[in-house]
Design an enzyme around this catalytic site. Structure first.
Site, PDB file in Angstrom:
ATOM      1  N   GLY A  73       5.640   6.895  -0.997  1.00  0.00           N
ATOM      2  CA  GLY A  73       6.015   6.432   0.206  1.00  0.00           C
ATOM      3  C   GLY A  73       5.209   5.039   0.276  1.00  0.00           C
ATOM      4  O   GLY A  73       4.222   4.868  -0.116  1.00  0.00           O
ATOM      5  N   GLY A 109       1.046  -1.294   0.050  1.00  0.00           N
ATOM      6  CA  GLY A 109       0.022   0.089   0.010  1.00  0.00           C
ATOM      7  C   GLY A 109       0.944   0.999  -0.049  1.00  0.00           C
ATOM      8  O   GLY A 109       2.145   1.140   0.314  1.00  0.00           O
ATOM      9  N   CYS A 110       0.347   2.399  -0.297  1.00  0.00           N
ATOM     10  CA  CYS A 110       1.501   3.649  -0.462  1.00  0.00           C
ATOM     11  C   CYS A 110       0.571   4.764  -0.392  1.00  0.00           C
ATOM     12  O   CYS A 110      -0.718   5.094  -0.117  1.00  0.00           O
ATOM     13  CB  CYS A 110       1.916   3.573  -1.860  1.00  0.00           C
ATOM     14  SG  CYS A 110       2.208   1.747  -2.454  1.00  0.00           S
ATOM     15  N   ALA A 111       1.555   5.858  -0.378  1.00  0.00           N
ATOM     16  CA  ALA A 111       1.213   7.156  -0.498  1.00  0.00           C
ATOM     17  C   ALA A 111       1.858   7.765  -1.764  1.00  0.00           C
ATOM     18  O   ALA A 111       2.931   7.387  -2.175  1.00  0.00           O
ATOM     19  CB  ALA A 111       1.691   8.107   0.874  1.00  0.00           C
ATOM     20  N   ARG A 171       1.017   6.439   5.789  1.00  0.00           N
ATOM     21  CA  ARG A 171       0.701   5.834   4.744  1.00  0.00           C
ATOM     22  C   ARG A 171       1.856   4.847   4.074  1.00  0.00           C
ATOM     23  O   ARG A 171       1.575   4.030   3.394  1.00  0.00           O
ATOM     24  CB  ARG A 171       0.003   6.393   3.406  1.00  0.00           C
ATOM     25  CG  ARG A 171      -1.164   7.398   3.571  1.00  0.00           C
ATOM     26  CD  ARG A 171      -1.579   7.786   2.332  1.00  0.00           C
ATOM     27  NE  ARG A 171      -2.240   6.776   1.687  1.00  0.00           N
ATOM     28  CZ  ARG A 171      -3.384   6.444   1.524  1.00  0.00           C
ATOM     29  NH1 ARG A 171      -4.512   7.002   2.544  1.00  0.00           N
ATOM     30  NH2 ARG A 171      -4.191   5.517   0.779  1.00  0.00           N
TER      31      ARG A 171
END
Ligand code: SF4
Lengths: 374, 500
Positions: free
Chosen positions: A184, A13-15, A42
């Site tokens: 990120g 998962g990410c930003a 995140r």
């Protein structure tokens, strides 16, 4: 032994965040670092990175290779290859500053090169395909060397760490570019490999990606038929290659490329006027296996602009905003507001509706760093 | 005394307390397994029973049951019952053993050794009840590029495609091998479901021209019923080179199945045997196939896709590659479990390879050669349910064809006696007394129900994988894992073992 990313697929998962100036005016990397740092929760410190465009105006016509090396042997090997196929205009170690949280630092170099004309002739390839072939070769065959980015007047800076630490590590506040994207990462296990962080790049394309493609297997097979070796086993790699295939090789306009990756639903197509129906039917019939399925929000950047795209049913967050000539895209609105006071417009693009921001004066025109910043 | 060496396979059990001697079973059984005794009692001759369940299903008193005959040979793992009985039969008739439907032998069923994936946490599964789930599929050759004009409209239309609402078509079943009513049921169902039926090699009866837009018309080695009108009344044309149930041999429709309508449709004399040669006598090589493909394309003005159907044999991948290069738009690969109206038992049970392996290797080969996009692949031969469909597509097929499953939906009970022309369920027979047992409207409704049920299940499985369009399943072998398969099998299937 734990397999390195690339040998296995690691969901994460990410930003994501992206900023651009449509007039092509450069601004410091500090903006994007501030934006992405807001979304710290995140990511989990296992991958962060940036793509920056317009940062090498003095070398704008040469290809900039950013490269990671595990050791001097790999570096020597790559440099030999490089000399064989390219003229090296300039090379240097990418300047870094020590940041405690960034560990296991590889050798990080950049090379500004132009392909040897006679070699290109021999191979019968276009300049782009020549470079792609080189990148594929290095990344598959030279152990311990990894070409991080291979575009012109742009570069990718990434590492294992939180993105704001990565930004500090690479001194990105000292670079000036007109398009920036940042990522990120929250991978589900510990890859610990720098190459696995985003953005993922090929030529001028860089992709940052939040999500997991359930169509990965299908997309990869499709690309394989068209001569792309997905050797990294990351979803993001697939997105880059699809863009390259559809936009550069198949010559489809950007908005249509987006409609191939996240096509309208059949219900919607059935309601379109006849000519549009034919178009979308053909797109889905012909490029069906290029459809990106599963949850994703991605930002694709090139020298010409930024494109943000959500999966068709919007399973991952994506917000966009505008203020004057500036376009902002991020996973969360907070990341935009942190760097943009009172935007003119903020919106949540619908699933499959791309946000396309293009630079008015093409980047290949002369944007001079000094002129612009003075 | 003429001793019959063949002992009954089944035993008919009649509950005399329930049986009221009405005689319906006597009337109904085309194999004459029930009869009136001298004393006007209904009795049964188990030796004639084929276990088709028709009497059991229709008996008003539910007085009948059929079991496997308890008589056993002395146990012998090598000289099995069927091995011995086959010899008895041949010793008494001197003929080739005939049978119907697909092989019933215990070969590995790869479908059942492949498991599907589902999403957890990192990737949400999609609920088909709440979200759109798209199964529409296009079959036909795809251009590598798409030319658009300045306003983003198509400058050129794409080559002709078959558009399917679900990735399933009906496989070729000829009028002649199946009854008029069975054929009609398939045509109606294909029309309503937005898929295609296939005429097999028996021509297209004029009554069915109204369903032409959903007909794939077949051109097989016998060329029965093939003329310009036939080619025009179709959505696509299929050249049948071979079929999975009997690769390498032709077909034989006995004269007694060639009644007036069949004779008209096939354009052959009434009551004559319809014999299709083993090869097409104008195709002795791949370049000949190319000529036929283009002859058909010329005749249909390049408006219809041309399919080529082959049986899955050992070097199927190389053959398929040749067929693509010969210009076929769609390849149908028929695995060794495919059914048929009549086939020599030895051929049916011993020739060909499993469809699962064939699909995987053809898909892989065509991809390696960079020609996969020029062709669509239909997997056929023994597709039993929706998970077989999903696995076939993930292995590389674009769609599947079903025939046995469709017949079962219409009432077939798999007695394997299709070649006798006495099908009690009115499916593989031309006897008017038997064919009227099948109501085409009801049968087509059952087919539609089956297709609907499968499409719901496919949607559930896709949703579980986090996919909402069938395109994303195509060739997506990462969604598959093998259980109990060896290295070679996994390699051919292109999948990892469960747990990997
Ligand atoms: S179609 Fe009729 S004869 Fe053939 S297997 Fe089915 S029930 Fe038996």
């Amino acid at each position: 032994m734990l397999k390195r990313e690339g040998q296995i697929r690691i969901p994460s998962g990410c930003a994501i965040s992206g900023v651009m100036d449509k007039k092509g005016r450069p601004f410091s990397g500090a903006t994007i670092i501030n934006s992405i740092s807001v979304m710290r929760e995140r990511s989990n410190g296992l991958g962060g990175g940036f793509a920056a465009y317009g940062i090498y105006p003095e070398f704008k016509d040469t290809t900039a290779f950013h490269v990671f090396f595990d050791d001097k042997i790999a570096q020597g090997e790559l440099e030999n290859q490089l000399k064989k196929y390219f003229k090296v205009i300039y090379k240097e170690a990418i300047p870094i500053r020590r940041v405690p949280s960034i560990k296991n630092v590889p050798i990080i170099m950049r090379y500004f090169v132009t392909p040897k004309i006679e070699k290109i002739y021999q191979t019968n390839l276009s300049e782009e395909d020549y470079i792609i072939k080189f990148v594929f070769n290095v990344n598959t065959h030279i152990e311990g060397a990894f070409i991080v980015s291979s575009g012109k007047n742009m570069g990718v800076f990434k590492a294992v760490g939180y993105p704001e630490d990565v930004g500090e590590f690479y001194k990105l506040e000292t670079y000036y570019g007109h398009i920036w994207s940042a990522h990120g990462r929250f991978p589900t296990n510990t890859p610990g490999w720098w190459g696995g962080a985003h953005p993922f790049n090929l030529l001028n394309w860089s992709v940052i990606h939040n999500g997991e493609l359930s169509s990965y297997g299908s997309n990869r097979e499709y690309l394989k038929q068209h001569g792309y070796q997905c050797n990294l086993q990351t979803d993001t790699e697939v997105v880059v290659y699809l863009f390259d295939l559809l936009y550069r090789k198949c010559n489809l306009p950007l908005d249509i490329v987006c409609k191939v990756l996240a096509p309208p639903l059949w219900d919607e197509i059935n309601r379109m006027p006849k000519n549009k129906q034919q178009l979308y039917k053909s797109l889905r019939a012909i490029f069906g296996q290029a459809l990106l399925n599963g949850p994703f929000s991605i930002i694709i950047s090139t020298n010409e602009g930024l494109i943000a795209l959500n999966d068709r049913i919007k399973l991952r967050p994506l917000v966009a905003a505008e203020k004057g000539d500036m376009l902002f895209i991020a996973s969360e609105e907070s990341a935009i507001r942190a760097v943009c006071y009172q935007p003119d417009k903020v919106w949540h693009p619908r699933g499959g509706e791309p946000v396309i921001g293009l630079v008015e004066t093409s980047i290949r025109s002369n944007i001079n760093l000094k002129e612009a910043s003075s | 005394m003429n001793l019959n060496y063949t002992t009954p396979e089944f035993i008919i059990l009649r509950d005399l307390q329930k049986c009221n001697n009405c005689g319906l079973c006597v009337k109904n059984c085309s194999f004459e397994a029930h009869y009136y005794s001298k004393h006007q009692r209904v009795e049964s001759n188990s030796a004639k029973c084929v276990n088709c369940h028709y009497c059991v299903a229709t008996c008003p008193k539910k007085a009948l049951a059929i079991k496997k005959h308890p008589l056993e040979f002395r146990h012998n793992s090598y000289w099995t019952e069927s091995a011995i009985k086959d010899i008895y039969k041949q010793a008494s008739t001197g003929g080739i053993l005939l049978t119907g439907m697909g092989t019933d032998r215990e070969y590995p069923i790869y479908w059942d050794k492949i498991l599907l994936n589902a999403s957890q946490v990192t990737n949400p599964s999609i609920d088909p009840l709440r979200e759109p789930m798209e199964l529409r599929t296009f079959l036909g050759t795809k251009p590598g590029k798409l030319e658009l004009d300045k306003t983003n409209n198509l400058s050129e239309l794409m080559p002709p495609q078959l558009e399917l609402q679900i990735p399933v078509v009906f496989a070729g079943m000829s009028f002649g091998s199946i009854s008029y009513n069975a054929f009609k049921a398939l045509a109606i169902a294909a029309h309503k479901a937005g898929i295609y039926f296939n005429t097999g090699e028996g021509g297209l009866h004029k009554d069915f021209y109204e369903f032409a837009s959903h007909a794939i018309v077949q051109v097989a080695s016998g060329r029965f019923g093939v003329n310009q009108e036939y080619l025009e009344n179709s959505a696509a044309v299929e050249i049948k080179i071979g079929q999975g149930a009997k690769p390498g041999i032709g077909g034989h429709l006995p004269g007694k199945k060639v009644g007036e309508e069949v004779s008209k449709t096939r354009m052959i004399p009434l009551g004559s045997d319809a014999i299709s040669p083993a090869p097409h006598h104008d195709i002795y090589s791949i370049e000949d196939l190319r000529q036929l493909i283009f002859a058909i394309k010329e005749a249909t003005e390049y408006k219809k896709p041309v399919l080529v159907k082959i049986a899955a044999v050992h070097n199927v991948a190389a053959i398929a590659s040749g067929i693509v290069r010969a210009g076929a738009d769609i390849i149908v690969i028929d695995g060794f479990r495919a059914g048929t109206g009549a086939a020599p038992t030895r051929i049916r049970d011993n020739v060909g390879i499993p469809i699962e392996l064939a699909i995987a290797s053809v898909d892989e080969r065509l991809k390696e050669e960079g020609i996969r996009k020029h062709v669509s692949i239909i997997a056929s031969g023994g597709i039993r349910n929706s998970s077989d469909v999903v696995k076939a597509i993930a292995l590389g097929a674009d769609a599947v064809a079903i025939a046995t499953a469709a017949l079962i939906a219409m009432g077939c009970h798999m007695c394997q006696k299709c070649y006798t022309g006495k099908c009690n369920w009115g499916i593989t027979t031309q006897d008017p007394e038997l064919t009227k047992r099948l109501d085409p409207d009801k049968a087509s409704q059952r087919l539609l129900n089956l297709l609907r049920a499968w499409s719901l299940e496919i949607k559930e499985m896709l949703g579980g994988m986090g996919i909402n369009a069938i395109e994303s399943l195509k060739g997506n072998r990462l969604m598959l894992r093998g259980v109990g398969l060896n290295e070679t099998e996994l390699k051919i299937l292109g999948i990892s073992h469960a747990g990997q």
